[in-house]
Write a protein that holds these residues in place. Structure first.
Motif, PDB file in Angstrom:
ATOM      1  N   LEU A  51       0.736  -1.136   0.318  1.00 61.15           N
ATOM      2  CA  LEU A  51       0.231   0.324  -0.090  1.00 61.15           C
ATOM      3  C   LEU A  51       0.871   0.686  -0.255  1.00 61.15           C
ATOM      4  CD1 LEU A  51      -2.888   0.626   0.271  1.00 61.15           C
ATOM      5  CD2 LEU A  51      -2.186   1.130   2.482  1.00 61.15           C
ATOM      6  N   ASN A  52       0.313   2.302  -0.410  1.00 59.92           N
ATOM      7  CA  ASN A  52       1.077   3.059  -0.642  1.00 59.92           C
ATOM      8  C   ASN A  52       0.470   4.496   0.439  1.00 59.92           C
ATOM      9  OD1 ASN A  52       2.467   6.430  -1.382  1.00 59.92           O
ATOM     10  ND2 ASN A  52       1.278   6.411  -2.999  1.00 59.92           N
ATOM     11  N   THR A  53       1.791   3.848   1.621  1.00 57.19           N
ATOM     12  CA  THR A  53       1.802   4.981   2.847  1.00 57.19           C
ATOM     13  C   THR A  53       2.521   6.207   2.848  1.00 57.19           C
ATOM     14  OG1 THR A  53       3.292   3.516   3.867  1.00 57.19           O
ATOM     15  CG2 THR A  53       1.404   2.803   4.120  1.00 57.19           C
ATOM     16  N   THR A  54       3.164   6.565   1.698  1.00 55.20           N
ATOM     17  CA  THR A  54       3.520   8.041   1.819  1.00 55.20           C
ATOM     18  C   THR A  54       2.996   9.037   2.459  1.00 55.20           C
ATOM     19  OG1 THR A  54       3.886   7.329  -0.927  1.00 55.20           O
ATOM     20  CG2 THR A  54       4.780   9.961   0.298  1.00 55.20           C
ATOM     21  N   PHE A  55       1.341   9.433   2.241  1.00 56.40           N
ATOM     22  CA  PHE A  55       0.858   9.759   2.703  1.00 56.40           C
ATOM     23  C   PHE A  55      -0.332   9.420   3.572  1.00 56.40           C
ATOM     24  CE2 PHE A  55       1.528  10.903  -2.087  1.00 56.40           C
ATOM     25  CZ  PHE A  55       1.582  12.607  -1.482  1.00 56.40           C
ATOM     26  N   ILE A  56       0.252   8.370   4.507  1.00 59.73           N
ATOM     27  CA  ILE A  56      -0.319   8.540   5.768  1.00 59.73           C
ATOM     28  C   ILE A  56       0.320   7.857   6.807  1.00 59.73           C
ATOM     29  CG2 ILE A  56      -1.620   6.376   6.988  1.00 59.73           C
ATOM     30  CD1 ILE A  56      -2.287   5.141   4.293  1.00 59.73           C
ATOM     31  N   PRO A  57       0.877   9.925   7.660  1.00 58.19           N
ATOM     32  CA  PRO A  57       1.591   9.429   8.189  1.00 58.19           C
ATOM     33  C   PRO A  57       1.205   8.408   9.721  1.00 58.19           C
ATOM     34  CG  PRO A  57       0.834  11.277   8.711  1.00 58.19           C
ATOM     35  CD  PRO A  57      -0.211  10.179   7.276  1.00 58.19           C
ATOM     36  N   PHE A  58       0.799   7.974  10.038  1.00 60.92           N
ATOM     37  CA  PHE A  58       0.005   6.889  11.177  1.00 60.92           C
ATOM     38  C   PHE A  58       1.099   5.424  10.528  1.00 60.92           C
ATOM     39  CE2 PHE A  58      -1.576   3.645  13.600  1.00 60.92           C
ATOM     40  CZ  PHE A  58      -1.309   3.719  14.030  1.00 60.92           C
ATOM     41  N   LEU A  59       1.547   5.366   9.162  1.00 59.34           N
ATOM     42  CA  LEU A  59       1.641   4.007   8.580  1.00 59.34           C
ATOM     43  C   LEU A  59       3.291   4.185   7.871  1.00 59.34           C
ATOM     44  CD1 LEU A  59      -1.351   2.208   6.846  1.00 59.34           C
ATOM     45  CD2 LEU A  59      -0.213   2.428   9.813  1.00 59.34           C
ATOM     46  N   ARG A  60       4.042   5.712   8.026  1.00 56.83           N
ATOM     47  CA  ARG A  60       4.643   6.256   6.749  1.00 56.83           C
ATOM     48  C   ARG A  60       5.983   4.732   7.064  1.00 56.83           C
ATOM     49  NH1 ARG A  60       6.766  11.283   4.563  1.00 56.83           N
ATOM     50  NH2 ARG A  60       7.589  10.466   2.849  1.00 56.83           N
ATOM     51  N   LEU A  61       5.960   4.566   8.172  1.00 56.33           N
ATOM     52  CA  LEU A  61       7.095   3.659   7.780  1.00 56.33           C
ATOM     53  C   LEU A  61       7.359   1.807   8.372  1.00 56.33           C
ATOM     54  CD1 LEU A  61       8.966   5.619  11.301  1.00 56.33           C
ATOM     55  CD2 LEU A  61       9.473   5.241   8.667  1.00 56.33           C
ATOM     56  N   THR A  62       5.523   1.606   7.863  1.00 59.08           N
ATOM     57  CA  THR A  62       5.776   0.185   7.465  1.00 59.08           C
ATOM     58  C   THR A  62       5.299  -0.265   6.858  1.00 59.08           C
ATOM     59  OG1 THR A  62       3.238   1.053   8.349  1.00 59.08           O
ATOM     60  CG2 THR A  62       4.191   0.317   9.964  1.00 59.08           C
ATOM     61  N   ARG A  63       5.436  -1.531   6.300  1.00 57.72           N
ATOM     62  CA  ARG A  63       5.203  -2.054   4.746  1.00 57.72           C
ATOM     63  C   ARG A  63       3.413  -2.758   5.491  1.00 57.72           C
ATOM     64  NH1 ARG A  63       8.447  -1.749   0.521  1.00 57.72           N
ATOM     65  NH2 ARG A  63      11.051  -2.050   0.738  1.00 57.72           N
ATOM     66  N   ILE A  64       2.933  -2.691   3.905  1.00 61.01           N
ATOM     67  CA  ILE A  64       1.062  -3.007   4.415  1.00 61.01           C
ATOM     68  C   ILE A  64       1.167  -3.614   2.976  1.00 61.01           C
ATOM     69  CG2 ILE A  64      -1.015  -2.200   4.762  1.00 61.01           C
ATOM     70  CD1 ILE A  64       0.077  -1.843   6.909  1.00 61.01           C
ATOM     71  N   LYS A  65       1.426  -5.054   3.432  1.00 58.33           N
ATOM     72  CA  LYS A  65       1.420  -5.959   1.895  1.00 58.33           C
ATOM     73  C   LYS A  65      -0.018  -6.612   1.824  1.00 58.33           C
ATOM     74  CE  LYS A  65       5.730  -8.073   3.804  1.00 58.33           C
ATOM     75  NZ  LYS A  65       6.011  -8.904   3.891  1.00 58.33           N
ATOM     76  N   VAL A  66      -0.535  -6.070   0.844  1.00 57.82           N
ATOM     77  CA  VAL A  66      -2.089  -6.251   0.670  1.00 57.82           C
ATOM     78  C   VAL A  66      -1.901  -7.446  -1.047  1.00 57.82           C
ATOM     79  CG1 VAL A  66      -3.974  -5.227  -0.099  1.00 57.82           C
ATOM     80  CG2 VAL A  66      -2.643  -3.783   1.052  1.00 57.82           C
ATOM     81  N   GLU A  67      -3.090  -8.464  -0.950  1.00 63.32           N
ATOM     82  CA  GLU A  67      -3.107  -9.213  -1.429  1.00 63.32           C
ATOM     83  C   GLU A  67      -4.720  -9.331  -2.153  1.00 63.32           C
ATOM     84  OE1 GLU A  67      -1.610 -13.247  -0.856  1.00 63.32           O
ATOM     85  OE2 GLU A  67      -3.072 -14.280  -2.530  1.00 63.32           O
ATOM     86  N   GLU A  68      -4.990  -9.137  -2.847  1.00 60.09           N
ATOM     87  CA  GLU A  68      -5.772  -8.905  -3.960  1.00 60.09           C
ATOM     88  C   GLU A  68      -6.695 -10.571  -3.900  1.00 60.09           C
ATOM     89  OE1 GLU A  68      -6.619  -4.991  -6.073  1.00 60.09           O
ATOM     90  OE2 GLU A  68      -5.478  -6.590  -6.836  1.00 60.09           O
ATOM     91  N   MET A  69      -7.607 -11.080  -3.245  1.00 53.30           N
ATOM     92  CA  MET A  69      -8.503 -11.788  -3.358  1.00 53.30           C
ATOM     93  C   MET A  69      -9.665 -12.090  -4.762  1.00 53.30           C
ATOM     94  SD  MET A  69      -6.837 -13.001  -1.317  1.00 53.30           S
ATOM     95  CE  MET A  69      -7.365 -14.718  -1.289  1.00 53.30           C
TER      96      MET A  69
END
Ligand code: AKG
Ligand code: FE2
Length: 277
Positions: A51-69
């Motif tokens: 997920l592009n977290t560039t504009f989500i300060p709370f998640l800026r330093l995390t990797r959110i791994k998304v898999e579409e089902m």
């Protein structure tokens, strides 16, 4: 027959389900057995992405791994969403107060025990544990939805044979039925355990089965952007055959999303994680 049960090859993927859609018939149905998948034309469009977290300060330093089902409805798995610490906290919190789960009665609107849902559950408010508050905050950051209006989280433990028959999470309009069930624009399920056999979350109208993965989140929209129910979101929890299945469900309400998920003129436009399509 045993050969057929074990064979998960392409031979079966386009097969029509042979079982009628009956909430009491979760055991041994084709979706739960994992022999049905969406067709190749659908699967080839699905992506895994961060997920592009560039504009989500709370998640800026995390990797959110998304898999579409699935695309429409948009059903996504967020891998490695929960930490081991959070999982242990939630299980420990729920265990002393686990009670037989109930469902909303279609005629009276009351919560009643039902043979459509065999599990034990407990509730947790964000204010009751900082771990839950943090999880809700992360869900809100990832989905862009307001969780302050969401229901308390429902922690569920399914033992062997436990299941949840096919149902909609949001209300279904029935002529002449005055009972209004809660409206839930979207659902987020946290899996607190793997399950050795059985226990998939299945969407029978679109042939999607999601197998529990400890620490993963499952998210989908129950409603189109117009607020109409998406009939393809009917789903259920398959019987656990070996092991124990733990989940934590957050049912997210439409109230509060007015400026986050804008209504569109097109009645049949789909909500998706991130921007709409
Ligand atoms: O147990 C599952 O996999 C599904 C649970 C569910 O549908 C719900 O909590 O609303
Ligand atoms: Fe559900």
């Amino acid at each position: 027959m045993a050969g057929k049960l074990m064979n998960l090859s392409n031979e079966y993927e386009e097969e029509e389900p042979s079982q009628p859609l009956n909430p009491n018939n979760m055991l041994n149905n084709d979706w739960c057995r994992g022999v049905i998948r969406p067709p190749e034309s659908v699967r080839s469009q699905l992506k895994c992405f961060h997920l592009n977290t560039t504009f989500i300060p709370f998640l800026r330093l995390t990797r959110i791994k998304v898999e579409e089902m699935y695309k429409r409805p948009h059903i996504v798995v967020i891998h490695e969403f929960l930490s081991e610490f959070e999982i242990q906290i939630l299980k420990a919190w729920a265990t002393p107060g686990l009670e037989r789960t109930q469902v909303v009665n279609d005629t009276t609107g009351a919560y009643i025990p039902s043979k459509d849902r065999l599990a034990f559950g407990n509730w947790i408010k964000d204010e009751q544990h900082s771990a839950m508050a943090t999880i809700s905050r992360r869900i809100s950051a990832i989905t862009g939805l307001d969780l302050s209006t969401a229901e308390d989280a429902n922690i569920i433990r399914y033992g062997v044979g436990g299941y949840y028959g096919h149902h909609y999470d949001t209300d279904v309009y029935v002529v002449d039925n005055p009972v209004i069930k809660p409206k839930r624009i979207a659902t987020w399920i946290n899996y607190l355990s793997d399950v050795e056999a059985g226990g998939a979350t299945v969407f029978p109208y679109i042939n999607v089965a999601v197998w529990p993965e400890k620490g993963a989140g499952l998210f989908w929209y129950n409603m189109l952007t117009s607020g109409l129910i998406d009939v393809n979101t009917i789903h259920g929890g398959c019987p656990v055959l070996v092991g124990t299945k733990w989940i934590v469900t957050k049912w997210i309400r439409p109230t509060g999303q007015e400026f986050r998920k804008l209504c569109e003129n097109n009645l049949l436009s789909y909500n998706v994680l991130g921007i709409n399509s």
